[in-house]
Enzyme design. Structure first.
Site, PDB file in Angstrom:
ATOM      1  CG  ASP A  60      -1.897  -1.188   1.179  1.00 22.09           C
ATOM      2  OD1 ASP A  60      -2.153  -1.717   0.080  1.00 22.09           O
ATOM      3  OD2 ASP A  60      -2.387  -1.585   2.249  1.00 22.09           O
ATOM      4  CE  LYS A  82      -4.028  -6.678   0.465  1.00 21.65           C
ATOM      5  NZ  LYS A  82      -4.502  -5.267   0.368  1.00 21.65           N
ATOM      6  CB  THR A  83      -1.055  -4.064  -6.313  1.00 27.96           C
ATOM      7  OG1 THR A  83      -2.029  -4.698  -7.160  1.00 27.96           O
ATOM      8  CG2 THR A  83       0.278  -4.755  -6.477  1.00 27.96           C
ATOM      9  CG  HIS A  84      -4.942  -1.091  -2.595  1.00 28.64           C
ATOM     10  ND1 HIS A  84      -6.269  -1.441  -2.775  1.00 28.64           N
ATOM     11  CD2 HIS A  84      -4.592  -1.567  -1.378  1.00 28.64           C
ATOM     12  CE1 HIS A  84      -6.703  -2.088  -1.707  1.00 28.64           C
ATOM     13  NE2 HIS A  84      -5.706  -2.186  -0.847  1.00 28.64           N
ATOM     14  CG  ASP A 113      -7.494  -5.411  -1.777  1.00 28.78           C
ATOM     15  OD1 ASP A 113      -8.657  -5.823  -1.990  1.00 28.78           O
ATOM     16  OD2 ASP A 113      -7.088  -5.063  -0.653  1.00 28.78           O
ATOM     17  CE  LYS A 115     -11.052  -4.312   0.380  1.00 26.68           C
ATOM     18  NZ  LYS A 115      -9.634  -4.034   0.092  1.00 26.68           N
ATOM     19  CB  ILE A 119     -24.491  -2.514 -12.222  1.00 33.23           C
ATOM     20  CG1 ILE A 119     -23.802  -1.467 -13.096  1.00 33.23           C
ATOM     21  CG2 ILE A 119     -25.424  -1.856 -11.218  1.00 33.23           C
ATOM     22  CD1 ILE A 119     -24.751  -0.702 -13.983  1.00 33.23           C
ATOM     23  N   GLY A 120     -23.132  -5.200 -13.086  1.00 33.03           N
ATOM     24  CA  GLY A 120     -22.349  -6.099 -13.913  1.00 33.03           C
ATOM     25  C   GLY A 120     -21.597  -5.447 -15.045  1.00 33.03           C
ATOM     26  NE  ARG A 394      -1.557   0.048   8.309  1.00 30.30           N
ATOM     27  CZ  ARG A 394      -2.693   0.537   8.807  1.00 30.30           C
ATOM     28  NH1 ARG A 394      -2.733   1.766   9.294  1.00 30.30           N
ATOM     29  NH2 ARG A 394      -3.785  -0.205   8.816  1.00 30.30           N
TER      30      ARG A 394
END
Length: 424
Positions: A60, A82-84, A113, A115, A119-120, A394
């Site tokens: 992060d 894991k990335t944002h 990540d 999330k 809607i589709g 962290r």
């Protein structure tokens, strides 16, 4: 069962869940060989076994330089990064290229990540298009089920279309020389003290009709190669560094993907997973070489539970995630949750858990960050609650020596796993 017993303490429910399901006592290497395991899950379980790492570091950070620095520093100790991507101020093709190069060299998967939870039609575009183009580079992503379970097959369809368009004969020219992958966020001249990079230019030409998703491992025995190919298949314009820096020979690769499962080196994988020859770098490297590159496939994790205090993901919502996962096992690898959600006999889902921390030497475990995040140790998360992959942010990012701290977390999480399966 866990969700329908609200009168029990969370610790009691987690213990019951971990003791109930037989898969939690199996080694990762054995789970990789289960016949109903998807190619990408098979690959990840094999990778975990070989590297003896069930650690995912959450990078992060906010610049390409910092993101690639984290990947370089912790890559040897992790199975997943894991990335944002949407918080990287200067996200670009350079960022993607750097992540891919480091992930191939240090052998870990990329998990965006994101999330997804709209809607589709919108989430299909968010997954495959725009500046992030997640599906083109991230092996894993995750989604809320709040819009309804129909988003899972829609994301599967989007992934299928994205990858099928790439599943053709690929002519790749690799020019290897002395350029360095610049970690300078300002795109300045290439830094001489950074790892070397491979720059590729790719042209895709239509041949026979592409097989259906999920397609295959680049290590398929039917692949025709004259060198080890990169996994970067989507066509982008590659910046080739400073003029005159690419001067060595060129190799052309023609590769066709077949709809088969990835290879995994069973004997070496088992010996490494069991601790045999674990101190022999040559054995580990040989197993990683035999494992090869990840399969040409994508996977989804459903966000079933969160580690933040007061979150609104109810037991009914979590049960809906489990149901949707069972109906889409070719695409859904598992969950982001606080404990294993495997309940029925055939369940074999992977669980990723955030909010994992270790105390500094001589200190007690910090229980939260003052912003709603709650922390638990690997012994509880992996050993008692049955989690497969721990996510640490962290705790590693804030360390003076990230490489050393990531290795400390790796050892602690692996020790907790060994205790869970009765190996110590």
């Amino acid at each position: 069962m866990v969700h329908t017993l609200p009168t029990l303490s969370s610790q009691t429910r987690s213990t019951m869940a971990s003791e109930k399901h037989s898969i939690l006592s199996l080694p990762y290497s054995t789970r990789a060989e289960q016949p109903n395991t998807s190619p990408l899950a098979t690959y990840l379980l094999s990778l975990i076994s070989i590297k003896r790492s069930n650690l995912c570091v959450s990078a992060d950070v906010h610049t390409t330089y910092d993101l690639l620095s984290v990947a370089e520093e912790v890559g040897d100790s992790i199975c997943v990064l894991k990335t944002h991507a949407d918080i990287i101020d200067d996200w670009s093709e350079k960022t993607i290229r750097g992540l891919e190069e480091i992930s191939r060299r240090k052998h870990f998967l990329l998990f965006e990540d994101r999330k997804l939870g709209d809607i589709g039609n919108t989430i299909q575009s968010q997954y495959t298009r725009g500046p992030l183009a997640i599906c083109t580079w991230a092996h894993l992503t995750n989604a809320h089920l709040l819009p309804g379970p129909s988003i899972v097959p829609l994301l599967f369809s989007a992934a299928s279309s994205c990858l099928t368009s790439l599943n053709q004969s690929v002519d790749t020219t690799i020019t290897a020389g002395t350029p360095r992958l610049s970690l300078d966020s300002s795109n300045a001249a290439d830094s001489p003290d950074r790892p070397s990079s491979i720059f590729t230019s790719t042209s895709v030409t239509s041949t026979s009709p592409a097989p259906s998703f999920p397609v295959a491992s680049p290590t398929s025995p039917n692949s025709s190669t004259s060198a080890s190919p990169p996994q970067t298949l989507f066509s982008h314009t590659r910046r080739k560094g400073r003029a005159g820096s690419l001067t060595t020979a060129t190799t052309t690769i023609s590769q066709t993907f077949e709809p088969t499962s990835p290879r995994h080196p069973v004997s070496l994988m088992h010996s490494l997973s069991m601790g045999e020859d674990s101190d022999e770098p040559q054995t580990k490297q040989k197993a990683l070489e035999e494992l090869g590159l990840p399969p040409h496939a994508r996977g989804l994790l459903l966000l079933a539970e969160m580690s933040s205090a007061g979150n609104l993901l109810t037991p009914e919502y979590t049960n809906a995630c489990i149901k949707a996962a069972r109906e889409n096992q070719d695409f859904v690898l598992g969950f982001v949750a606080q404990r294993s959600l495997n309940q029925e006999a055939d369940d074999a889902f992977l669980t990723f858990a955030p909010g994992v921390s270790l105390p500094r030497e001589g200190d007690e475990l910090v229980k939260g960050d003052g912003k709603g995040q709650q922390y638990r140790g690997p012994e509880q998360v992996v050993g008692r609650d049955g989690v497969d992959v721990v996510i640490v942010g962290r705790g590693v990012l804030g360390a003076m020596d990230r490489e050393r701290e990531a290795e400390r977390y790796r050892k602690a999480a692996w020790k907790a796993y060994e205790g869970r399966i009765g190996r110590r």
